[in-house]
Design an enzyme around this catalytic site. Structure first.
Site, mmCIF file in Angstrom:
data_model
loop_
_atom_site.group_PDB
_atom_site.id
_atom_site.type_symbol
_atom_site.label_atom_id
_atom_site.label_comp_id
_atom_site.label_asym_id
_atom_site.label_seq_id
_atom_site.Cartn_x
_atom_site.Cartn_y
_atom_site.Cartn_z
ATOM 1 N N HIS A 21 14.539 9.367 25.015
ATOM 2 C CA HIS A 21 14.959 8.806 23.727
ATOM 3 C C HIS A 21 15.054 7.297 23.867
ATOM 4 O O HIS A 21 16.090 6.752 24.251
ATOM 5 C CB HIS A 21 16.306 9.407 23.307
ATOM 6 C CG HIS A 21 16.649 9.145 21.875
ATOM 7 N ND1 HIS A 21 16.898 10.152 20.961
ATOM 8 C CD2 HIS A 21 16.762 7.995 21.172
ATOM 9 C CE1 HIS A 21 17.165 9.624 19.774
ATOM 10 N NE2 HIS A 21 17.096 8.305 19.891
ATOM 11 N N HIS A 23 13.458 3.812 21.769
ATOM 12 C CA HIS A 23 12.693 3.312 20.634
ATOM 13 C C HIS A 23 11.894 2.063 20.998
ATOM 14 O O HIS A 23 12.444 1.120 21.572
ATOM 15 C CB HIS A 23 13.624 2.984 19.468
ATOM 16 C CG HIS A 23 14.256 4.186 18.834
ATOM 17 N ND1 HIS A 23 13.727 4.789 17.715
ATOM 18 C CD2 HIS A 23 15.361 4.904 19.157
ATOM 19 C CE1 HIS A 23 14.492 5.817 17.365
ATOM 20 N NE2 HIS A 23 15.488 5.915 18.234
ATOM 21 N N ASP A 25 10.765 -0.290 19.021
ATOM 22 C CA ASP A 25 11.264 -1.480 18.352
ATOM 23 C C ASP A 25 12.698 -1.809 18.745
ATOM 24 O O ASP A 25 13.276 -2.779 18.251
ATOM 25 C CB ASP A 25 11.143 -1.354 16.826
ATOM 26 C CG ASP A 25 11.766 -0.082 16.278
ATOM 27 O OD1 ASP A 25 12.185 0.772 17.083
ATOM 28 O OD2 ASP A 25 11.839 0.063 15.049
ATOM 29 N N GLY A 182 16.257 7.007 11.287
ATOM 30 C CA GLY A 182 16.794 6.210 10.191
ATOM 31 C C GLY A 182 18.167 6.718 9.794
ATOM 32 O O GLY A 182 18.783 7.541 10.486
ATOM 33 N N HIS A 209 16.397 13.398 15.118
ATOM 34 C CA HIS A 209 17.682 12.704 15.134
ATOM 35 C C HIS A 209 18.686 13.523 14.315
ATOM 36 O O HIS A 209 18.502 13.719 13.116
ATOM 37 C CB HIS A 209 17.548 11.315 14.502
ATOM 38 C CG HIS A 209 17.057 10.259 15.430
ATOM 39 N ND1 HIS A 209 15.741 10.163 15.813
ATOM 40 C CD2 HIS A 209 17.711 9.224 16.039
ATOM 41 C CE1 HIS A 209 15.596 9.113 16.625
ATOM 42 N NE2 HIS A 209 16.785 8.531 16.780
ATOM 43 N N GLU A 212 24.339 12.394 15.015
ATOM 44 C CA GLU A 212 24.722 11.037 15.419
ATOM 45 C C GLU A 212 25.624 10.442 14.337
ATOM 46 O O GLU A 212 26.810 10.197 14.560
ATOM 47 C CB GLU A 212 23.487 10.165 15.633
ATOM 48 C CG GLU A 212 23.819 8.747 16.070
ATOM 49 C CD GLU A 212 22.604 7.838 16.094
ATOM 50 O OE1 GLU A 212 22.685 6.761 16.715
ATOM 51 O OE2 GLU A 212 21.570 8.174 15.468
ATOM 52 N N ASP A 309 18.369 4.878 24.082
ATOM 53 C CA ASP A 309 18.201 4.701 22.637
ATOM 54 C C ASP A 309 17.486 3.387 22.346
ATOM 55 O O ASP A 309 16.310 3.376 22.012
ATOM 56 C CB ASP A 309 19.536 4.787 21.912
ATOM 57 C CG ASP A 309 19.391 5.004 20.419
ATOM 58 O OD1 ASP A 309 18.295 5.389 19.979
ATOM 59 O OD2 ASP A 309 20.367 4.795 19.690
#
Length: 369
Positions: A21, A23, A25, A182, A209, A212, A309
């Site tokens: 996990h 990302h 970006d 998102g 996701h 969370e 993350d």
């Protein structure tokens, strides 16, 4: 690179790891953000890498996932051309390898990178070129790493099926799975049921996701509507656990039906300790790492994995996350090995590749012992 020592003498970076996990970006180097922003004429809140890295961490420390996500407006702005995506992806792989990662899944949302003329397919191809360049560079320097793309749809948008079709088109050219990401609350996986149906028809795995910024209903929808094989974070499955005090120092945990399903089916939890603190995902249990239900879930037999993350926003690495957990819960090398073997088992790879990865991890840990 900062060293994160375990038990005084073991550098966590020497441990072989799996990253599930992470990302794209959220993993840029601050210096790269500065350079690409300058080339693109984008003004930033800082003019040196250290200050910019601190700005990202400060903004991410909001206690709110929605506020946390605003930092991505900056990173996605410098990831809008093929050369930009290639560079970011290449450096992403190099940084993973530098941290001892043997296998990494890189998740990102192509629909967020079309502002300067790229197509969805062109964006995926650009990222793949960058990933392959990074893998080759690691190989030339004597290392070895394998990576795969997790193509992600933004859950608040209505492009889920389109992005699922994109992922399937590139399944033999670097894409290993699908995700939705998102703002979680108010945008359940059921909104993208048609996309998940399509993925199931084409046997492409999905991680979702969930658990969370929203609770058990979100997790339930991820499993039912999303057919999730893993839960992105999933930390709030702990809301389905009831801790009861018994006589003396004894305590008992009642495991709810949903939590039992997740545990008994060995559905992996992609836990990200530092990020979970920043976004307020563990606010119900406290505001320190020691309050994270990670250890409770581990002790109860859930398939826990350790993840970053967003390395930029949390100022972290997998080595740092392992070191923090070790300090908080007094883990030993066997515990850390379990976390990595859990991640290897959960990887979106063929069985033979997962078994080979597990063997490499076990051998790496044995060499350290």
């Amino acid at each position: 690179m900062a060293e994160w020592l375990l038990w005084g003498d073991v550098d966590a970076a020497t441990l072989p790891k799996v990253s599930l996990h992470d990302h794209l970006d959220g993993g840029l180097r601050p210096a790269t953000v500065l350079e690409l922003a300058t080339e693109a004429g984008i003004d930033l809140e800082a003019d040196d890498p250290d200050s910019l890295g601190a700005w990202f961490r400060d903004r991410a420390d909001s206690g709110s996932l929605v506020e946390y996500l605003t930092t991505f407006d900056v990173t996605t702005a410098v990831m809008q051309t093929a050369p930009q995506l290639e560079r970011v992806a290449r450096e992403f792989v190099l940084d993973l390898a530098d941290d001892g990662v043997l296998y990494g899944e890189v998740r990102w949302a192509p629909e967020q990178h079309l502002a300067r003329g790229l197509t969805l397919d062109g964006a995926v191809e650009a990222v793949q070129r960058g990933l392959e360049a990074g893998v080759e560079e690691v190989r030339r320097t004597g290392g070895s790493i394998r990576v795969g793309q997790l193509v992600t749809a933004m859950r608040h948008a209505d492009r889920g099926l389109e992005i699922a079709e994109l992922a399937v088109r590139h399944r033999d050219r670097g894409v290993v799975g699908f995700d939705i990401a998102g703002a979680e609350a108010g945008f359940p996986p059921s909104r993208h049921r048609v996309a998940f149906d399509y993925l199931a028809e084409h046997q492409l795995p999905a991680t979702v996701h969930a658990g969370e910024a929203d609770g058990l209903d979100s997790i339930r929808s991820a499993l039912l509507d999303g057919r999730a094989l893993r839960l992105g974070h999933g930390v709030r499955i702990a809301e389905d656990l009831v801790l009861e005090r018994g006589a003396g120092d004894r305590s008992f945990v009642t495991v709810g039906r949903l939590a039992r399903w997740v545990r008994d089916r060995r559905i992996p939890l992609e836990l990200s300790p530092s990020s979970n603190l920043q976004t307020g995902a563990i606010a119900a249990w406290g505001d320190e790492l020691e309050d994270h239900p990670f250890d409770l879930l581990y002790q109860l037999g859930f398939t826990v994995t350790v993840n970053t993350d967003n390395r930029l926003m949390s100022g972290t690495t997998l080595s740092r996350e392992l070191a923090l957990l070790t300090e908080a819960f007094d883990y030993d090398l066997d515990d850390l090995l379990t976390f990595q073997l859990n991640a290897a088992e959960a990887a979106f790879l063929p069985l033979e590749a997962r078994e080979e990865l597990a063997d490499r991890i076990s051998s790496g840990f044995e060499a350290i012992e």
